[in-house]
Design an enzyme around this catalytic site. Structure first.
Site, PDB file in Angstrom:
ATOM      1  CG  HIS A  78      -2.081  -0.899   1.137  1.00  0.00           C
ATOM      2  ND1 HIS A  78      -3.264  -0.670   1.780  1.00  0.00           N
ATOM      3  CD2 HIS A  78      -2.252  -2.037   0.423  1.00  0.00           C
ATOM      4  CE1 HIS A  78      -4.123  -1.644   1.479  1.00  0.00           C
ATOM      5  NE2 HIS A  78      -3.525  -2.493   0.664  1.00  0.00           N
ATOM      6  CE1 TYR A 207      -5.181   4.142   8.750  1.00  0.00           C
ATOM      7  CE2 TYR A 207      -5.755   4.002  11.077  1.00  0.00           C
ATOM      8  CZ  TYR A 207      -4.983   3.591  10.010  1.00  0.00           C
ATOM      9  OH  TYR A 207      -4.024   2.626  10.187  1.00  0.00           O
ATOM     10  N   PRO A 299      -3.845   0.987  18.857  1.00  0.00           N
ATOM     11  CG  PRO A 299      -5.752  -0.239  18.335  1.00  0.00           C
ATOM     12  CD  PRO A 299      -5.076   0.466  19.464  1.00  0.00           C
ATOM     13  CE  LYS A 303       4.359   3.932  13.323  1.00  0.00           C
ATOM     14  NZ  LYS A 303       4.141   3.375  12.009  1.00  0.00           N
ATOM     15  CE1 TYR A 391      -1.155   4.092   9.439  1.00  0.00           C
ATOM     16  CE2 TYR A 391      -0.080   3.171   7.509  1.00  0.00           C
ATOM     17  CZ  TYR A 391      -1.086   3.132   8.457  1.00  0.00           C
ATOM     18  OH  TYR A 391      -2.014   2.117   8.419  1.00  0.00           O
TER      19      TYR A 391
HETATM   20  C1  PHB Z   1      -5.825  -4.053  11.196  1.00  0.00           C
HETATM   21  O1  PHB Z   1      -5.912  -4.357   9.999  1.00  0.00           O
HETATM   22  O2  PHB Z   1      -6.177  -4.839  12.080  1.00  0.00           O
HETATM   23  C2  PHB Z   1      -5.338  -2.694  11.542  1.00  0.00           C
HETATM   24  C3  PHB Z   1      -4.830  -1.880  10.551  1.00  0.00           C
HETATM   25  C4  PHB Z   1      -4.395  -0.603  10.865  1.00  0.00           C
HETATM   26  C5  PHB Z   1      -4.453  -0.176  12.164  1.00  0.00           C
HETATM   27  C6  PHB Z   1      -4.935  -1.002  13.162  1.00  0.00           C
HETATM   28  C7  PHB Z   1      -5.389  -2.270  12.858  1.00  0.00           C
HETATM   29  O3  PHB Z   1      -4.056   1.092  12.451  1.00  0.00           O
END
Ligand code: PHB
Ligand code: APR
Length: 400
Positions: A78, A207, A299, A303, A391
């Site tokens: 990605h 997000y 989460p 990280k 990120y």
């Molecule tokens: C996930 O795919 O579980 C996931 C992806 C990004 C995040 C947190 C969890 O920031």
């Protein structure tokens, strides 16, 4: 025929999560013996659904450990992600903003499976269902680990103990309270996660900061999705039907998301609390903490796994240096080196959490501050670059 359990090893690793398994593999590549003691069964370890975004440093480590093949075949590269705010989407073009860096979507479960398979293929010792693990004498040059397996007591003598046993493990808990400092922040909400065999709503992660709370549209593959909703800590998982989840997700998405969302039965659904937590130091004589045993991040910045991987990189290098060069410089510097990186990832994860979630208890002014900050960040190249740079993960030698 069962392999006899060794009574002596160079490194006793407690915990067969990603930290312990990756450490075992990197040490094996350098010709250093390790035994892993894990409280659960292998199947149980693989049943835990965790995040799945790998930074380049984590990808490189899987390659260095010789276990990157399936990850490269099945992982999805990605180059950006979307932020949905005020009904509009803004793309963070990570690749462009960081001079060509990307992340890879590959589930922690798959990464763990690859490491377990590689360990098993060469017959390296892992004791699953090791009960009552206790660590001893790590202040001396002759530490020991005791545990029981199938009702029989065992002692494992070693040179070092690697505490890779997660947040609820025995290693951190065994350090005298006066020798350790813990920093903690618990957030006033949790993440309700749902995994389903449905195509992701979008090619990239989204997000979402909506007036109804945060949401995240993530994925494991082109046919498997992972979604999350910010929920009050008082919510109980039994009260969330699949239909209620999908309905709430729709309400937090934009028009395009609602149209494209494909729903289906959940494969897994759970609520996780959010916490920022760091232990200082991470070394106590011959005991080292790595991964979730030493720190937890919320989460939001993806990280957790990446930080665990870099702790393990620093720890394996330090131990290899000890055996190959008879130098203690690496083990002496382990804690400070890790913590410097950990605190930057902690800061980013905390900040991104503050930016994207709703905090009704802070009053209407908190939403106004978020609005202004998002408006600034998403319309400023410097602001967007700062998000992208964190990120994708800071370089291993950042600031050195
Ligand atoms: C996930 O795919 O579980 C996931 C992806 C990004 C995040 C947190 C969890 O920031
Ligand atoms: N004895 C033996 N094993 C133990 C004990 C114990 N007393 N306590 C815990 N363990 C095991 C757990 O069963 C688990 O399998 O240690 C392992 C720790 O694994 P993780 O919790 O996955 O931690 P870590 O390997 O550091 O991985 C960090 O996991 O939580 C995510 O976001 C985090 O992705 C990151 C990753």
């Amino acid at each position: 025929m069962t392999t006899p359990i060794p009574q002596r090893t160079q490194v006793a690793i407690i915990g067969a999560g990603p930290s312990g398994l990756l450490l075992g593999q990197l040490l094996h590549k350098a010709g250093i013996d390790a035994v892993i003691l894990e409280r659960q069964t292998g199947d149980y370890v693989l049943s835990r659904i965790r995040a799945g975004v790998l930074e380049q440093v984590c990808i490189d480590l899987m390659d260095e450990a010789g276990v990157g093949q399936r990850m490269h075949q099945e992982g999805l590269v990605h180059g950006g992600f979307e932020m949905l705010y005020g009904g509009a989407r803004h793309r963070i073009d990570m690749n462009k903003l960081t001079g060509g860096k990307n992340v890879m979507v590959y589930g922690q479960t798959e990464l763990t499976r690859d490491l377990m398979d590689a360990r098993q293929a060469v017959g390296l010792p892992t004791v699953y269902e090791a009960k009552d693990v206790a660590i001893h004498d790590f202040g001396s040059a002759k530490p020991r680990v005791t545990y029981s397996k199938d009702g029989v007591e065992h002692t494992l003598e070693c040179d070092f103990i690697a505490g890779c046993d997660g947040f609820h493990g025995v290693c951190r808990a065994s350090v005298p309270r006066a020798a350790i400092r813990e920093f903690e922040k618990v957030y006033p909400f949790g993440w309700l996660g749902l995994l389903s065999d449905t195509p992701p709503v979008s090619d990239e992660l989204i997000y979402v900061n909506s007036p109804r709370g945060f949401a995240l549209c993530s994925q494991r593959s082109k046919t498997r999705s992972r979604y999350y909703l910010q929920v009050p800590l008082t919510d109980r998982i039994e009260e969330w039907t699949d239909e209620a989840f999908w309905q709430e997700l729709r309400l937090r998405l934009d028009e395009e998301g609602r149209e494209k969302l494909i729903t289906g039965p959940s494969l897994e659904k759970s609520i996780a609390p959010l916490r920022s937590f760091v232990t200082e130091p991470l070394r106590f004589g011959r005991l080292f903490l790595a991964g979730d045993a030493g720190h937890i991040v919320p989460p939001t910045g993806a990280k957790g796994l990446n930080l665990a991987a870099t702790d393990v990189k620093y720890l394996s290098s330090a131990i290899i240096e000890f055996y190959q060069e008879r130098s203690e410089a690496g083990i002496d510097g382990y804690s400070a080196r890790c913590l410097r990186r950990i605190w930057k990832a902690e800061r980013f994860s905390w900040w991104f959490t503050q930016l994207m979630h709703r905090f009704p208890e802070d009053g209407p002014i908190s939403a106004k501050f978020q609005e202004a900050e998002l408006d600034y960040l998403l319309n400023s190249e410097a602001g967007s670059r700062s998000i992208a740079e964190n990120y994708v993960g800071l370089p291993l030698n950042f600031g050195e």
